[in-house]
Design a protein around this motif. Structure first.
Motif, mmCIF file in Angstrom:
data_model
loop_
_atom_site.group_PDB
_atom_site.id
_atom_site.type_symbol
_atom_site.label_atom_id
_atom_site.label_comp_id
_atom_site.label_asym_id
_atom_site.label_seq_id
_atom_site.Cartn_x
_atom_site.Cartn_y
_atom_site.Cartn_z
ATOM 1 N N TYR A 27 0.873 -1.179 0.000
ATOM 2 C CA TYR A 27 0.000 0.000 0.000
ATOM 3 C C TYR A 27 0.906 1.225 0.000
ATOM 4 C CZ TYR A 27 -3.646 3.281 1.471
ATOM 5 O OH TYR A 27 -4.529 4.348 1.552
ATOM 6 N N THR A 28 1.358 1.596 -1.202
ATOM 7 C CA THR A 28 2.374 2.618 -1.389
ATOM 8 C C THR A 28 1.938 3.628 -2.438
ATOM 9 O OG1 THR A 28 3.468 1.322 -3.103
ATOM 10 C CG2 THR A 28 4.205 0.981 -0.825
ATOM 11 N N ALA A 54 -11.021 0.186 -10.153
ATOM 12 C CA ALA A 54 -9.616 -0.231 -10.070
ATOM 13 C C ALA A 54 -9.287 -0.917 -8.749
ATOM 14 C CB ALA A 54 -8.703 0.978 -10.270
ATOM 15 N N PHE A 55 -10.143 -0.726 -7.724
ATOM 16 C CA PHE A 55 -9.860 -1.295 -6.407
ATOM 17 C C PHE A 55 -10.976 -2.229 -5.940
ATOM 18 C CE2 PHE A 55 -7.857 2.950 -6.469
ATOM 19 C CZ PHE A 55 -6.522 2.571 -6.329
ATOM 20 N N SER A 60 -7.917 -8.989 -2.083
ATOM 21 C CA SER A 60 -6.580 -8.420 -1.972
ATOM 22 C C SER A 60 -6.516 -7.466 -0.787
ATOM 23 C CB SER A 60 -6.227 -7.672 -3.265
ATOM 24 O OG SER A 60 -5.218 -6.731 -3.059
ATOM 25 N N ALA A 61 -5.488 -7.623 0.054
ATOM 26 C CA ALA A 61 -5.297 -6.695 1.180
ATOM 27 C C ALA A 61 -5.080 -5.280 0.660
ATOM 28 C CB ALA A 61 -4.108 -7.144 2.027
ATOM 29 N N PHE A 62 -4.324 -5.148 -0.435
ATOM 30 C CA PHE A 62 -4.089 -3.827 -1.011
ATOM 31 C C PHE A 62 -5.403 -3.150 -1.378
ATOM 32 C CE2 PHE A 62 -3.803 -1.355 -4.948
ATOM 33 C CZ PHE A 62 -2.982 -0.324 -4.543
ATOM 34 N N ASP A 63 -6.304 -3.861 -2.034
ATOM 35 C CA ASP A 63 -7.560 -3.256 -2.462
ATOM 36 C C ASP A 63 -8.446 -2.891 -1.276
ATOM 37 O OD1 ASP A 63 -7.966 -3.399 -5.626
ATOM 38 O OD2 ASP A 63 -6.766 -5.101 -5.001
ATOM 39 N N CYS A 64 -8.456 -3.747 -0.254
ATOM 40 C CA CYS A 64 -9.227 -3.410 0.948
ATOM 41 C C CYS A 64 -8.717 -2.106 1.563
ATOM 42 C CB CYS A 64 -9.132 -4.537 1.977
ATOM 43 S SG CYS A 64 -10.174 -5.960 1.627
ATOM 44 N N ARG A 81 -11.781 -9.333 6.912
ATOM 45 C CA ARG A 81 -11.135 -10.191 7.912
ATOM 46 C C ARG A 81 -10.432 -11.381 7.261
ATOM 47 N NH1 ARG A 81 -11.940 -8.854 13.125
ATOM 48 N NH2 ARG A 81 -13.701 -7.486 13.647
ATOM 49 N N LYS A 82 -10.843 -11.746 6.065
ATOM 50 C CA LYS A 82 -10.201 -12.859 5.370
ATOM 51 C C LYS A 82 -8.810 -12.492 4.859
ATOM 52 C CE LYS A 82 -14.341 -15.308 3.711
ATOM 53 N NZ LYS A 82 -15.113 -15.695 2.495
ATOM 54 N N VAL A 83 -8.620 -11.243 4.475
ATOM 55 C CA VAL A 83 -7.361 -10.880 3.815
ATOM 56 C C VAL A 83 -6.442 -10.016 4.676
ATOM 57 C CG1 VAL A 83 -8.361 -11.092 1.506
ATOM 58 C CG2 VAL A 83 -8.416 -8.878 2.670
ATOM 59 N N LEU A 84 -6.975 -9.389 5.723
ATOM 60 C CA LEU A 84 -6.144 -8.538 6.569
ATOM 61 C C LEU A 84 -5.633 -9.341 7.770
ATOM 62 C CD1 LEU A 84 -8.229 -5.232 6.528
ATOM 63 C CD2 LEU A 84 -6.202 -5.795 5.162
#
Length: 518
Positions: A27-28, A54-55, A60-64, A81-84
Motif C-alpha cells: 500500500y504505497t 480499479a480497487f 486483496s489486502a491492497f484493495d481493501c 477479515r479474510k485478507v487482513l
C-alpha cells in the motif's frame, strides 16, 4: 457532517502492526499511482467510476486498504477479515480510524502513503471542506513543498500551519526535534496520531495562530503550507487566506526571520497578487527589507483573475448552477482590488548576516523528484552570484557541471555532413529546466571540470573560439553566471573561501596572482 475527532495515538505495538501490514500489502504511493493514476485522494462525490473499479478486488489486502483509506469507501467486514492480518481491524477500531456497523467497515479517516510514511487526515468530502475544523488530506501543494524541502540533518524543525503534519513527519527522519503548529486543535490530534504511527521521536504538537504558539523559539528549518487561496470571502479555513488578498502570507513572512537561527531556512508554498501599476517583485521585496534574510522566490504559475476564480471554485462544493455567479463575484472583487494576476510558487528565506540578496526565478517544468539538496546548492550559488565582489569571486572559484545534465541535439544532413539545427540542455537532477544553447555555450560548459578556476577556463574558451581575450572572458562570464543561476554549474567548495579571500585582497591593492595565469 464532519466526524468528531476520536483518534487515539497508536501504541508502539499497534503502530508496527499497521506499518508492517501496509508494507506487506504494498500500500504505497507507486502502486496507488500505477493502479489509479492518482497520488491525491479524489473527493468522494467526484470519484471517477474507473477509479472505483480499479480497487474492486476484495480478495486483496491492497484493495481493501485502498478502498478504506484512499477512496474513503466502506467495505464488507467478512471479506476484510479474510485478507487482513489478525488483530489489525481491532487495532483500527480501538484507534478510531474505522467504525463497524451492519457487517461493514466504514472509514473515519483517510490513511494515505507519502514516500515511506502513512498519514491520517479527514475524509475527502467536499461538503466538509468549508468547516473551520476540517483537516484536509494530502494535496498537490503539500506534495510540491515536500519535493523542495531541505532534507539535511538539522537540530530543530517547525511545521507551521501543519494540518496533519506531512512535513513534520517527513522531517523527523533528519531533524533531532520537530514541533508542529496549527490553529486547528483537530490538526494536533491528527499530528500526534501520525507521529505515533510513523515512530517519530521528539515530536511536539502545539496549537496557535501563525507563530503565537512558539514565541521565543528559533528553528533551523521551518516548512509551511499555509492557507493562501485569495478570495472575496476571506474565511478562516485550512484553504482560504483569512486576510485581504495575500495579507496572511505577508504577515507570516514578516514574522518568520525572528524564528530562524543563523543559517536557518524557511520554505513555504503560497500565492501572492500582482497589483496594477505595481512591480510585484518590488512589492514582495518590501516584505523582507532589513530582516536579515536572503530571499529566493521560485514562481510556478501566473493566472488571470477570471481563470483563478474558475479553477478554484470548481474544486469546491459550489453548486454548478451557482458557479457563474460566484466566478463573476470573484472577478468583481479582484477588479475592485486592482489585481492583474495571481502568482503561485515557493518562497525561501535563509537567515544570514551581511549583504542579503533577493532573487526571482521561474519554474518552467514540473518537479518529479525530491530536490532539497538542489535548493541548498541554489542558495549557495546565489551567494556567489550576488556577493559584493561577485565577478571576482566567480573568476577565482572552481565550477563543475551538475550531475544529471543532458544535451539533446537535432541535426540535419546537408549532403556533406551533419549540421546542428537546435541544441537543448536539460537539467534532470535538481530544479528542472530546459535551455536552448548553441555550440559555443556547450564548448564553454565542457571546460568546467572542477579542477581549474573560472578565469583559466574563460581564457581557454576565448582562445578556442578565436575571440579577443577581454571579449571572450566578458561574454563567457555572463554565460557562466546564467548557468550558475539555473543550476547547470555548481560550486566546488574546497578552498573556495581561500580563493575568495585572495581575490578580495587583490581588490584592496595587495599584489595577488593574475586571474588569467595558469
Amino acid at each position: 457532517m464532519l466526524n468528531p475527532s476520536t483518534l487515539k495515538p497508536l501504541s508502539s505495538e499497534d503502530a508496527k502492526l499497521v506499518r508492517d501490514t501496509f508494507r506487506d500489502a504494498e500500500y504505497t504511493e507507486s502502486r496507488l499511482r500505477e493502479r489509479s493514476g492518482l497520488l491525491v485522494p479524489p473527493p468522494a462525490e467526484l470519484t471517477p467510476g474507473g477509479v472505483v473499479e480499479a480497487f474492486q478486488d476484495s480478495d486483496s489486502a491492497f484493495d481493501c486498504l485502498a478502498q478504506l483509506f484512499f477512496l474513503g469507501r466502506e467495505i464488507d467486514v467478512v471479506a476484510a477479515r479474510k485478507v487482513l492480518p489478525k488483530g489489525l481491524i481491532d487495532c483500527f477500531l480501538r484507534s478510531g480510524v474505522i467504525a463497524e456497523r451492519y457487517q461493514s467497515l466504514t472509514p473515519k479517516v483517510l490513511l494515505v502513503p507519502v514516500e515511506d510514511v502513512w498519514l491520517a487526515s479527514d475524509l475527502q468530502v467536499l461538503r466538509d471542506h468549508s468547516h473551520k475544523d476540517y483537516v484536509p488530506t494530502v494535496c498537490d501543494a503539500a506534495l510540491h513543498l515536500a519535493s523542495v524541502a531541505v532534507r539535511q540533518p538539522t537540530k530543530r524543525m517547525l511545521d507551521l500551519c501543519c494540518g496533519f503534519s506531512l512535513h513534520g513527519v517527513l522531517a523527523s527522519r533528519h531533524a533531532e526535534s520537530v514541533i508542529t503548529s496549527d490553529l486547528n486543535p483537530r490538526a494536533a490530534a491528527f499530528a500526534r496520531f501520525n507521529a505515533a504511527l510513523n515512530e517519530c521521536q521528539d515530536f511536539t504538537t502545539v496549537t496557535g495562530d501563525v507563530f503565537s504558539a512558539v514565541k521565543g523559539k528559533k528553528f533551523d528549518l521551518i516548512l509551511s503550507n499555509p492557507p493562501f487561496i485569495i478570495s472575496p470571502e476571506a474565511v478562516t479555513t485550512y484553504r482560504f487566506a483569512p486576510y485581504e488578498l495575500d495579507g496572511f502570507v505577508e504577515q507570516m513572512f514578516r514574522q518568520a526571520p525572528d524564528y530562524l537561527q543563523h543559517g536557518g531556512i524557511f520554505q513555504a508554498v503560497c500565492e501572492w497578487v500582482e497589483i496594477a501599476g505595481v512591480d510585484w517583485q518590488q512589492r514582495l521585496q518590501t516584505w523582507f527589507e532589513g530582516r536579515g534574510c536572503d530571499v529566493w522566490v521560485l514562481t510556478a504559475n501566473r493566472q488571470l483573475p477570471s481563470t483563478y476564480a474558475a479553477n478554484t471554485l470548481r474544486q469546491s462544493d459550489t453548486d454548478a448552477d451557482q458557479l457563474p455567479d460566484m466566478i463573476a463575484n470573484w472577478e468583481q472583487y479582484f477588479s475592485k482590488q486592482k489585481v492583474n494576476a495571481i502568482h503561485g510558487g515557493f518562497i525561501f528565506l535563509r537567515r544570514r548576516d551581511g549583504d542579503n540578496w533577493f532573487d526571482v526565478s521561474q519554474l518552467t517544468k514540473p518537479i518529479r523528484s525530491q530536490i532539497g539538496d538542489a535548493i541548498v546548492r541554489g542558495l549557495d550559488n546565489r551567494d556567489l552570484l550576488y556577493g559584493r565582489y561577485a565577478d571576482q569571486d566567480i573568476l577565482n572559484s572552481r565550477l563543475a557541471v551538475t550531475r544529471g545534465i543532458r544535451i539533446v541535439e537535432d541535426s540535419i544532413y546537408n549532403g556533406i555532413r551533419w549540421e546542428s539545427e537546435t541544441m537543448t540542455l536539460h537539467v534532470d537532477c535538481g530544479i528542472p529546466v530546459s535551455i536552448g544553447i548553441d555550440k559555443y555555450v556547450r564548448n564553454l560548459i565542457a571546460r568546467y571540470d572542477g579542477q581549474r578556476i573560472v578565469s583559466d577556463c574563460l581564457a581557454d574558451f576565448a582562445n578556442h573560439v578565436g575571440l579577443p581575450m577581454d571579449t571572450g572572458v566578458a561574454q563567457g562570464l555572463e554565460i557562466t553566471k546564467a548557468m550558475i543561476r539555473t543550476g547547470v554549474l555548481g560550486i566546488v567548495k574546497e578552498n573556495l573561501e581561500n580563493r575568495i579571500l585572495a581575490s578580495r585582497v587583490g581588490l584592496t591593492g595587495t599584489p595577488s596572482q593574475n586571474s588569467f595565469s595558469n
